[in-house]
Design a protein around this motif. Sequence first.
Motif, PDB file in Angstrom:
ATOM      1  N   MET A   1     -28.590   0.976 -19.309  1.00  0.00           N
ATOM      2  CA  MET A   1     -27.698  -0.024 -19.306  1.00  0.00           C
ATOM      3  C   MET A   1     -26.694   0.550 -20.434  1.00  0.00           C
ATOM      4  SD  MET A   1     -28.749  -3.792 -19.464  1.00  0.00           S
ATOM      5  CE  MET A   1     -30.401  -4.253 -18.982  1.00  0.00           C
ATOM      6  N   HIS A   2     -25.364   0.564 -19.550  1.00  0.00           N
ATOM      7  CA  HIS A   2     -24.307   0.657 -20.574  1.00  0.00           C
ATOM      8  C   HIS A   2     -23.380  -0.337 -20.889  1.00  0.00           C
ATOM      9  CE1 HIS A   2     -21.340   2.587 -17.341  1.00  0.00           C
ATOM     10  NE2 HIS A   2     -22.407   1.751 -16.727  1.00  0.00           N
ATOM     11  N   HIS A   3     -23.017  -0.745 -22.055  1.00  0.00           N
ATOM     12  CA  HIS A   3     -22.357  -2.159 -22.244  1.00  0.00           C
ATOM     13  C   HIS A   3     -20.843  -1.875 -22.551  1.00  0.00           C
ATOM     14  CE1 HIS A   3     -25.834  -4.894 -22.693  1.00  0.00           C
ATOM     15  NE2 HIS A   3     -26.275  -3.678 -22.543  1.00  0.00           N
ATOM     16  N   SER A   4     -20.210  -0.561 -22.372  1.00  0.00           N
ATOM     17  CA  SER A   4     -18.995  -0.170 -22.734  1.00  0.00           C
ATOM     18  C   SER A   4     -17.788  -0.786 -22.065  1.00  0.00           C
ATOM     19  CB  SER A   4     -18.863   1.419 -22.658  1.00  0.00           C
ATOM     20  OG  SER A   4     -19.076   1.762 -21.235  1.00  0.00           O
ATOM     21  N   GLU A   5     -18.226  -1.516 -20.963  1.00  0.00           N
ATOM     22  CA  GLU A   5     -17.071  -2.017 -20.185  1.00  0.00           C
ATOM     23  C   GLU A   5     -16.361  -3.240 -20.477  1.00  0.00           C
ATOM     24  OE1 GLU A   5     -18.798  -1.142 -16.598  1.00  0.00           O
ATOM     25  OE2 GLU A   5     -18.325   0.912 -16.937  1.00  0.00           O
ATOM     26  N   ALA A   6     -15.647  -4.001 -19.935  1.00  0.00           N
ATOM     27  CA  ALA A   6     -14.949  -5.222 -20.071  1.00  0.00           C
ATOM     28  C   ALA A   6     -15.832  -6.477 -20.591  1.00  0.00           C
ATOM     29  CB  ALA A   6     -14.116  -5.627 -19.106  1.00  0.00           C
ATOM     30  N   PRO A   7     -15.282  -7.509 -20.474  1.00  0.00           N
ATOM     31  CA  PRO A   7     -16.203  -8.837 -21.088  1.00  0.00           C
ATOM     32  C   PRO A   7     -17.330  -9.169 -20.187  1.00  0.00           C
ATOM     33  CG  PRO A   7     -14.082  -9.406 -20.394  1.00  0.00           C
ATOM     34  CD  PRO A   7     -14.175  -7.731 -20.409  1.00  0.00           C
ATOM     35  N   THR A   8     -18.001  -8.201 -19.680  1.00  0.00           N
ATOM     36  CA  THR A   8     -19.052  -8.886 -18.646  1.00  0.00           C
ATOM     37  C   THR A   8     -20.400  -9.324 -19.336  1.00  0.00           C
ATOM     38  OG1 THR A   8     -19.797  -6.418 -18.365  1.00  0.00           O
ATOM     39  CG2 THR A   8     -18.472  -7.131 -16.727  1.00  0.00           C
ATOM     40  N   ASP A   9     -20.487  -8.881 -20.658  1.00  0.00           N
ATOM     41  CA  ASP A   9     -21.471  -9.360 -21.698  1.00  0.00           C
ATOM     42  C   ASP A   9     -21.282 -10.862 -22.111  1.00  0.00           C
ATOM     43  OD1 ASP A   9     -22.726  -6.972 -21.017  1.00  0.00           O
ATOM     44  OD2 ASP A   9     -22.014  -5.919 -22.960  1.00  0.00           O
ATOM     45  N   ILE A  10     -20.651 -11.773 -21.231  1.00  0.00           N
ATOM     46  CA  ILE A  10     -20.600 -13.083 -21.524  1.00  0.00           C
ATOM     47  C   ILE A  10     -21.818 -13.595 -21.743  1.00  0.00           C
ATOM     48  CG2 ILE A  10     -19.695 -15.311 -20.740  1.00  0.00           C
ATOM     49  CD1 ILE A  10     -18.157 -13.696 -18.720  1.00  0.00           C
ATOM     50  N   PRO A  11     -22.191 -14.353 -22.751  1.00  0.00           N
ATOM     51  CA  PRO A  11     -23.375 -15.176 -23.057  1.00  0.00           C
ATOM     52  C   PRO A  11     -24.246 -15.974 -22.226  1.00  0.00           C
ATOM     53  CG  PRO A  11     -21.861 -15.713 -24.722  1.00  0.00           C
ATOM     54  CD  PRO A  11     -21.266 -14.797 -23.627  1.00  0.00           C
ATOM     55  N   LEU A  12     -25.192 -15.965 -21.772  1.00  0.00           N
ATOM     56  CA  LEU A  12     -25.771 -16.883 -20.884  1.00  0.00           C
ATOM     57  C   LEU A  12     -25.726 -18.453 -21.158  1.00  0.00           C
ATOM     58  CD1 LEU A  12     -29.062 -14.872 -19.964  1.00  0.00           C
ATOM     59  CD2 LEU A  12     -26.715 -15.161 -18.605  1.00  0.00           C
ATOM     60  N   SER A  13     -25.301 -18.864 -22.470  1.00  0.00           N
ATOM     61  CA  SER A  13     -25.201 -20.073 -22.726  1.00  0.00           C
ATOM     62  C   SER A  13     -23.881 -20.385 -22.678  1.00  0.00           C
ATOM     63  CB  SER A  13     -25.464 -20.064 -24.470  1.00  0.00           C
ATOM     64  OG  SER A  13     -24.556 -19.151 -24.979  1.00  0.00           O
ATOM     65  N   PHE A  14     -23.009 -19.696 -21.920  1.00  0.00           N
ATOM     66  CA  PHE A  14     -21.400 -19.682 -21.971  1.00  0.00           C
ATOM     67  C   PHE A  14     -21.279 -20.747 -20.611  1.00  0.00           C
ATOM     68  CE2 PHE A  14     -17.482 -18.804 -19.462  1.00  0.00           C
ATOM     69  CZ  PHE A  14     -16.517 -19.068 -20.277  1.00  0.00           C
ATOM     70  N   SER A  15     -20.504 -21.807 -20.829  1.00  0.00           N
ATOM     71  CA  SER A  15     -20.511 -23.099 -19.473  1.00  0.00           C
ATOM     72  C   SER A  15     -19.121 -23.021 -18.966  1.00  0.00           C
ATOM     73  CB  SER A  15     -20.752 -24.372 -20.355  1.00  0.00           C
ATOM     74  OG  SER A  15     -22.195 -24.462 -20.605  1.00  0.00           O
ATOM     75  N   PRO A  16     -18.764 -22.064 -17.943  1.00  0.00           N
ATOM     76  CA  PRO A  16     -17.574 -22.288 -17.166  1.00  0.00           C
ATOM     77  C   PRO A  16     -17.230 -23.324 -16.541  1.00  0.00           C
ATOM     78  CG  PRO A  16     -19.040 -20.620 -16.081  1.00  0.00           C
ATOM     79  CD  PRO A  16     -19.842 -21.137 -17.219  1.00  0.00           C
ATOM     80  N   HIS A  17     -15.806 -23.384 -16.106  1.00  0.00           N
ATOM     81  CA  HIS A  17     -15.586 -24.571 -15.507  1.00  0.00           C
ATOM     82  C   HIS A  17     -13.971 -24.220 -14.784  1.00  0.00           C
ATOM     83  CE1 HIS A  17     -12.177 -26.974 -17.421  1.00  0.00           C
ATOM     84  NE2 HIS A  17     -12.946 -26.498 -18.577  1.00  0.00           N
ATOM     85  N   LYS A  18     -14.011 -24.706 -13.816  1.00  0.00           N
ATOM     86  CA  LYS A  18     -12.731 -24.573 -12.857  1.00  0.00           C
ATOM     87  C   LYS A  18     -11.413 -25.112 -13.599  1.00  0.00           C
ATOM     88  CE  LYS A  18     -15.360 -25.576  -8.747  1.00  0.00           C
ATOM     89  NZ  LYS A  18     -16.718 -25.705  -9.405  1.00  0.00           N
ATOM     90  N   LYS A  19     -10.538 -24.295 -13.541  1.00  0.00           N
ATOM     91  CA  LYS A  19      -9.215 -24.597 -14.309  1.00  0.00           C
ATOM     92  C   LYS A  19      -8.499 -25.668 -13.475  1.00  0.00           C
ATOM     93  CE  LYS A  19      -5.079 -22.280 -15.004  1.00  0.00           C
ATOM     94  NZ  LYS A  19      -4.575 -20.863 -14.815  1.00  0.00           N
ATOM     95  N   ALA A  20      -7.863 -26.750 -13.963  1.00  0.00           N
ATOM     96  CA  ALA A  20      -7.136 -27.670 -13.274  1.00  0.00           C
ATOM     97  C   ALA A  20      -5.971 -26.804 -12.517  1.00  0.00           C
ATOM     98  CB  ALA A  20      -6.180 -28.514 -14.302  1.00  0.00           C
ATOM     99  N   GLY A  21      -5.435 -27.219 -11.519  1.00  0.00           N
ATOM    100  CA  GLY A  21      -4.464 -26.725 -10.536  1.00  0.00           C
ATOM    101  C   GLY A  21      -4.886 -25.696  -9.795  1.00  0.00           C
TER     102      GLY A  21
ATOM    103  N   LEU B   1     -24.247 -20.216 -17.909  1.00  0.00           N
ATOM    104  CA  LEU B   1     -24.383 -18.867 -17.082  1.00  0.00           C
ATOM    105  C   LEU B   1     -25.928 -18.759 -16.551  1.00  0.00           C
ATOM    106  CD1 LEU B   1     -21.477 -17.856 -16.622  1.00  0.00           C
ATOM    107  CD2 LEU B   1     -22.351 -15.735 -17.962  1.00  0.00           C
ATOM    108  N   GLY B   2     -26.707 -18.898 -17.616  1.00  0.00           N
ATOM    109  CA  GLY B   2     -28.074 -18.791 -17.504  1.00  0.00           C
ATOM    110  C   GLY B   2     -28.616 -20.053 -16.413  1.00  0.00           C
TER     111      GLY B   2
END
Length: 108
Positions: A1-21, A61-62
């Motif tokens: 595995m290479h972790h050199s790229e962009a922010p794909t290493d978002i922690p599994l504890s991250f809780s994304p939600h849809k932006k208003a609009g 994310l998890g």
Amino acid sequence: MHHSEAPTDIPLSFSPHKKAGVMAQQVLDEMVLYDDNTEMGYSLNASARFIWDLCDGERTLGSICEEIARDLEVDAAMLHKDVQTTVSELLKLGLLKSGVEESESASS
């Protein structure tokens, strides 16, 4: 595995939600998103749509990986990278944001 790229290493504890609009519309077998803030439209394939639908600011994310894994009958660990990449792209496009950012007090 290479972790050199962009922010794909978002922690599994991250809780994304849809932006208003951001409006979502089903068109045939794709989901079309329209960002009212930027007047840009985006098309999501079936797997990205599934992830989008689960981004409610409460699921991590998890848990999104686990829910998709149950549905597809695969190991959740197999999905982590794909889910992280998809969420990372949606964040970069400004369609998602962190569930904690603005509403830090989540009252139950």
